[in-house]
Design an enzyme around this catalytic site. Structure first.
Site, mmCIF file in Angstrom:
data_model
loop_
_atom_site.group_PDB
_atom_site.id
_atom_site.type_symbol
_atom_site.label_atom_id
_atom_site.label_comp_id
_atom_site.label_asym_id
_atom_site.label_seq_id
_atom_site.Cartn_x
_atom_site.Cartn_y
_atom_site.Cartn_z
ATOM 1 N N HIS A 167 20.324 28.591 14.279
ATOM 2 C CA HIS A 167 19.503 29.769 13.973
ATOM 3 C C HIS A 167 19.770 30.219 12.546
ATOM 4 N N MET A 200 -1.902 2.216 12.044
ATOM 5 C CA MET A 200 -1.656 1.728 10.682
ATOM 6 C C MET A 200 -0.693 2.690 10.005
ATOM 7 N N VAL A 251 -23.027 10.797 8.758
ATOM 8 C CA VAL A 251 -23.473 10.498 7.384
ATOM 9 C C VAL A 251 -24.430 9.315 7.433
ATOM 10 N N GLY A 276 -0.422 -15.809 -1.894
ATOM 11 C CA GLY A 276 0.052 -16.813 -0.941
ATOM 12 C C GLY A 276 -1.082 -17.251 -0.035
ATOM 13 N N GLY A 327 -11.198 5.191 7.487
ATOM 14 C CA GLY A 327 -10.304 4.222 8.106
ATOM 15 C C GLY A 327 -9.999 3.070 7.175
ATOM 16 N N SER A 351 -3.594 -3.857 4.750
ATOM 17 C CA SER A 351 -4.975 -3.415 4.959
ATOM 18 C C SER A 351 -5.581 -2.914 3.651
ATOM 19 N N GLY A 385 -14.912 11.716 6.438
ATOM 20 C CA GLY A 385 -13.813 11.348 7.336
ATOM 21 C C GLY A 385 -12.758 12.446 7.372
ATOM 22 N N LYS A 411 2.182 11.698 -1.161
ATOM 23 C CA LYS A 411 3.152 12.775 -0.915
ATOM 24 C C LYS A 411 3.600 13.420 -2.225
ATOM 25 N N THR A 459 0.837 -1.205 0.000
ATOM 26 C CA THR A 459 0.000 0.000 0.000
ATOM 27 C C THR A 459 0.867 1.248 0.000
HETATM 28 P P1 FAD Z 1 0.764 -3.111 3.090
HETATM 29 O O1 FAD Z 1 1.622 -1.957 2.741
HETATM 30 O O2 FAD Z 1 -0.710 -2.968 2.939
HETATM 31 O O3 FAD Z 1 1.274 -4.338 2.227
HETATM 32 C C1 FAD Z 1 0.657 -5.569 2.238
HETATM 33 C C2 FAD Z 1 1.035 -6.303 0.973
HETATM 34 O O4 FAD Z 1 0.595 -7.652 1.087
HETATM 35 C C3 FAD Z 1 0.377 -5.753 -0.280
HETATM 36 O O5 FAD Z 1 1.349 -5.515 -1.286
HETATM 37 C C4 FAD Z 1 -0.590 -6.842 -0.706
HETATM 38 O O6 FAD Z 1 -0.757 -6.929 -2.109
HETATM 39 C C5 FAD Z 1 0.116 -8.074 -0.177
HETATM 40 N N1 FAD Z 1 -0.762 -9.226 0.053
HETATM 41 C C6 FAD Z 1 -1.916 -9.268 0.745
HETATM 42 N N2 FAD Z 1 -2.402 -10.510 0.795
HETATM 43 C C7 FAD Z 1 -1.531 -11.283 0.097
HETATM 44 C C8 FAD Z 1 -1.480 -12.660 -0.195
HETATM 45 N N3 FAD Z 1 -2.407 -13.514 0.248
HETATM 46 N N4 FAD Z 1 -0.441 -13.118 -0.948
HETATM 47 C C9 FAD Z 1 0.512 -12.264 -1.405
HETATM 48 N N5 FAD Z 1 0.519 -10.951 -1.134
HETATM 49 C C10 FAD Z 1 -0.490 -10.471 -0.385
HETATM 50 N N6 FAD Z 1 1.645 5.563 6.535
HETATM 51 C C11 FAD Z 1 2.662 6.356 6.957
HETATM 52 O O7 FAD Z 1 3.381 5.970 7.881
HETATM 53 N N7 FAD Z 1 2.924 7.558 6.365
HETATM 54 C C12 FAD Z 1 2.160 8.030 5.359
HETATM 55 O O8 FAD Z 1 2.413 9.116 4.846
HETATM 56 C C13 FAD Z 1 1.072 7.247 4.901
HETATM 57 N N8 FAD Z 1 0.304 7.665 3.899
HETATM 58 C C14 FAD Z 1 -0.722 6.874 3.451
HETATM 59 C C15 FAD Z 1 -1.538 7.356 2.436
HETATM 60 C C16 FAD Z 1 -2.579 6.592 1.970
HETATM 61 C C17 FAD Z 1 -3.456 7.119 0.859
HETATM 62 C C18 FAD Z 1 -2.808 5.304 2.526
HETATM 63 C C19 FAD Z 1 -3.908 4.431 1.989
HETATM 64 C C20 FAD Z 1 -2.005 4.813 3.537
HETATM 65 C C21 FAD Z 1 -0.964 5.602 4.026
HETATM 66 N N9 FAD Z 1 -0.150 5.182 5.074
HETATM 67 C C22 FAD Z 1 0.855 5.988 5.525
HETATM 68 C C23 FAD Z 1 -0.356 3.886 5.729
HETATM 69 C C24 FAD Z 1 0.667 2.857 5.193
HETATM 70 O O9 FAD Z 1 0.545 2.774 3.796
HETATM 71 C C25 FAD Z 1 0.417 1.497 5.833
HETATM 72 O O10 FAD Z 1 0.403 1.633 7.236
HETATM 73 C C26 FAD Z 1 1.513 0.514 5.438
HETATM 74 O O11 FAD Z 1 1.575 0.355 4.051
HETATM 75 C C27 FAD Z 1 1.285 -0.853 6.093
HETATM 76 O O12 FAD Z 1 2.293 -1.706 5.712
HETATM 77 P P2 FAD Z 1 2.096 -3.302 5.701
HETATM 78 O O13 FAD Z 1 3.407 -3.850 5.293
HETATM 79 O O14 FAD Z 1 1.504 -3.745 6.973
HETATM 80 O O15 FAD Z 1 0.995 -3.583 4.595
HETATM 81 P P1 NAD Z 2 -8.391 7.696 10.104
HETATM 82 O O1 NAD Z 2 -8.725 6.748 11.171
HETATM 83 O O2 NAD Z 2 -7.181 8.541 10.206
HETATM 84 O O3 NAD Z 2 -9.588 8.731 9.895
HETATM 85 C C1 NAD Z 2 -10.891 8.314 9.661
HETATM 86 C C2 NAD Z 2 -11.807 9.438 10.099
HETATM 87 O O4 NAD Z 2 -13.106 9.117 9.688
HETATM 88 C C3 NAD Z 2 -11.837 9.621 11.615
HETATM 89 O O5 NAD Z 2 -11.641 10.968 11.931
HETATM 90 C C4 NAD Z 2 -13.218 9.129 11.986
HETATM 91 O O6 NAD Z 2 -13.755 9.778 13.127
HETATM 92 C C5 NAD Z 2 -13.997 9.442 10.725
HETATM 93 N N1 NAD Z 2 -15.209 8.658 10.557
HETATM 94 C C6 NAD Z 2 -15.393 7.345 10.829
HETATM 95 N N2 NAD Z 2 -16.661 6.992 10.527
HETATM 96 C C7 NAD Z 2 -17.278 8.098 10.044
HETATM 97 C C8 NAD Z 2 -18.581 8.373 9.577
HETATM 98 N N3 NAD Z 2 -19.512 7.428 9.565
HETATM 99 N N4 NAD Z 2 -18.868 9.619 9.151
HETATM 100 C C9 NAD Z 2 -17.922 10.596 9.171
HETATM 101 N N5 NAD Z 2 -16.668 10.383 9.621
HETATM 102 C C10 NAD Z 2 -16.350 9.152 10.050
HETATM 103 O O7 NAD Z 2 -8.403 6.841 8.752
HETATM 104 P P2 NAD Z 2 -7.997 7.233 7.274
HETATM 105 O O8 NAD Z 2 -7.809 8.689 7.142
HETATM 106 O O9 NAD Z 2 -8.977 6.538 6.395
HETATM 107 O O10 NAD Z 2 -6.600 6.519 7.138
HETATM 108 C C11 NAD Z 2 -6.480 5.099 7.313
HETATM 109 C C12 NAD Z 2 -5.172 4.741 7.910
HETATM 110 O O11 NAD Z 2 -4.113 5.064 7.021
HETATM 111 C C13 NAD Z 2 -4.938 5.480 9.186
HETATM 112 O O12 NAD Z 2 -4.788 4.550 10.214
HETATM 113 C C14 NAD Z 2 -3.686 6.243 8.995
HETATM 114 O O13 NAD Z 2 -2.814 6.073 10.060
HETATM 115 C C15 NAD Z 2 -3.080 5.684 7.727
HETATM 116 N N6 NAD Z 2 -2.572 6.851 6.979
HETATM 117 C C16 NAD Z 2 -1.511 7.522 7.493
HETATM 118 C C17 NAD Z 2 -1.048 8.646 6.868
HETATM 119 C C18 NAD Z 2 0.098 9.381 7.455
HETATM 120 O O14 NAD Z 2 0.800 8.816 8.286
HETATM 121 N N7 NAD Z 2 0.347 10.616 7.071
HETATM 122 C C19 NAD Z 2 -1.661 9.112 5.718
HETATM 123 C C20 NAD Z 2 -2.751 8.419 5.234
HETATM 124 C C21 NAD Z 2 -3.186 7.276 5.883
#
Ligand code: FAD
Ligand code: NAD
Length: 468
Positions: free
Chosen positions: A446, A320, A239, A116, A273, A147, A182, A51, A41
């Protein structure tokens, strides 16, 4: 049949970092990924593309709103070329994913592409895209399957107009009006991207403030700045329906008083979420218990209920976040190698990459109040810094919370320019159990934004901030 010391399912930041650490420790390692690119992801549809778009849209925003005051005359119309912006984003993503592939080769890790699934507790079958399948044997298996976006039961995600972050990262047009359900990290980061590109953006948040898990002072300041930037923020809204009608999406919600409010937009981003992803893993065959909402239960060694099977990252409890998944990847590799690693989950920082950036580590003021801790606060506004005035980034502050009896730093909360990077100073200090006095006595270059950390520490030690 190939046999490994460790097989990792999933190549996100949890899985690929675990693989590298296992290889460094001399363990024969394979990693399985169902998609054709590595990085999960984070690299493909998360941290990196979001980013890239935040940075591109920030340049545009600066050009149309701030260049003039800096004395930069860009005569003529400044326009967004969305196709080029998306092309650049895709190229950043593919370079980063290729980097992970390079690291797998360098560390002699076998990469197997396909889904897998467990055959039993020591065998994993990989169903490959070409229709073949292969079974491999492993002494230890790490589940790092990550996730997927969560939704609400009544929402039909058509992925065209009612979309998740994955689609929002590759839109072909700039929405006229984007509703974001959200007000968490994804909603605000991607909401800001489109707000800068010219969309009207309306955020609907269920809780009484945006970024509700962070310190309330951060929510208040970010809300204020977002309003100034032209975002519409609606908190305390529940919502209750999301319907598509042609190219329009109609959203109904109940406000704080229970009155129904209707919103109409051409795009609706659902960002409520994410849920752990274990579909297709056939965990039952190995005897691994999958808990509530698909989350895998682990002990303090990140072991599942089956001793040789571990789970890390988004698929287990905790924040996450990519860097949390990475720490857990390293941790499990070291546990398997017989070491005794440690992770302090209280010191995993959280960052929102909007502008101003928001970052935090340790306890919030609300948590300290609830726990009945006798705490002190030191706060310093960014506008009092020479560096902030020079760049024009005067919003925000640094807030340090300390134990009132011992002066130990318990939480640091920041909003302002480049605080995503500044938070590492707070993490370092807290890892060494620093007092506010320790930080206050360190020389900070500074003029830098980091001076706000020193000044907030001075304030926390007893009203000793100097530049306010
Ligand atoms: P993932 O990155 O989800 O990787 C899991 C992998 O497992 C995937 O490639 C999937 O295809 C693979 N997989 C699943 N099931 C199988 C299977 N059965 N066989 C083979 N492969 C499989 N976090 C930050 O810290 N900073 C950020 O700026 C940030 N920005 C984000 C922005 C967005 C839009 C989103 C959606 C998330 C962001 N996150 C950020 C969260 C971050 O991406 C996740 O917390 C992180 O990727 C989790 O890592 P992971 O290794 O647990 O899983
Ligand atoms: P989040 O948990 O950060 O935010 C979800 C928001 O939706 C919360 O504020 C919650 O109160 C709200 N919400 C939930 N149900 C709702 C409803 N029915 N109506 C209106 N609002 C509602 O989740 P996200 O923004 O979807 O991100 C998912 C995960 O990805 C997070 O755990 C986050 O840590 C990770 N992520 C991290 C970064 C980063 O580190 N910069 C960037 C993107 C995503």
């Amino acid at each position: 049949m190939s046999t490994y010391d460790v097989v990792i399912i999933g190549s996100g930041p949890g899985g690929y970092v675990a693989a590298i650490r296992c290889a460094q420790l001399g363990l024969k390692t394979a990693i399985i990924e169902k998609y054709s690119t590595l990085g999960g992801t984070c690299l493909n549809v998360g941290c990196i593309p979001s980013k890239a778009l935040l940075d591109s849209s920030h340049h545009y925003d600066d050009a149309i709103k701030h260049f003039e005051e800096h004395g930069i005359d860009i005569s003529g119309e400044v326009k967004v070329n969305l196709e080029q912006m998306m092309k650049r984003k895709s190229s950043v993503v593919s370079q980063t994913c290729d980097g992970v592939k390079f690291l797998m080769n360098k560390n002699k890790i076998d990469v197997i592409y396909g889904v897998g699934s467990f055959k039993d507790s020591t065998h994993v079958t990989i169903d490959k895209t070409e229709g073949e399948s292969e079974t491999i044997e492993a002494k230890n298996i790490i589940i790092a399957t990550g996730s997927k976006p969560a939704s609400l039961p009544f929402i039909k995600l058509d992925k065209e107009r009612v979309i998740t972050s994955t689609e929002a990262l590759k839109l072909k047009e700039i929405p006229k009006h984007m509703i974001v359900i959200g007000g968490g990290v994804i909603g605000l980061e991607l909401g800001q991207v489109y707000n800068r590109l010219g969309s009207e953006v309306t955020v609907i948040e269920y809780m009484d403030r945006i970024i509700p898990t962070m310190d309330a002072a951060l929510s208040r300041e970010l809300n204020k700045v977002f309003k100034k930037q032209g975002m519409n923020i609606n908190v305390s809204h529940k919502v209750k329906s999301v319907e598509r009608s042609g190219d329009e999406v109609i959203i109904k919600a109940d406000d704080k008083k229970g009155n129904e409010v209707e919103f109409k937009a051409d795009y609706c981003l659902v960002a409520v979420g994410r849920r752990p992803f274990t579909d297709g893993l056939n965990a039952n065959a190995a005897g691994v218990e999958i808990g509530e909402r698909g989350m895998i239960t682990v002990n303090e060694h990140l072991q599942t209920n089956v001793r040789n099977i571990y789970a890390i990252g988004d698929v287990v409890r905790g924040a996450m976040l990519a860097h949390k998944a990475e720490e857990e990847g390293t941790f499990v590799a070291e546990v398997i190698a017989g070491q005794k690693p440690h992770i302090d989950y209280n010191l995993i920082p959280g960052v929102v990459y909007t502008w101003p950036e928001v970052s935090a580590v340790g306890k919030t003021e609300e948590e300290l109040k609830e726990a009945g801790v006798n705490y002190k606060e030191g706060k310093f506004p960014m506008r009092a810094l020479g560096r902030s005035r020079a760049s024009g980034d005067t919003d925000g502050f640094v807030k340090i919370l300390t134990n009132a009896d011992t002066d130990e730093v318990l939480g640091v909360h920041m909003i302002g320019a480049r605080v995503a990077d500044l938070i590492t100073e707070a993490v370092t200090a807290m890892e060494f159990r620093a007092s506010a006095e320790d930080i206050a006595r360190m020389s900070h270059a500074h003029p830098t934004y980091a001076e706000a950390v020193k000044e907030a520490a001075l304030a926390a030690t007893g009203d000793r901030a100097m530049h306010i």
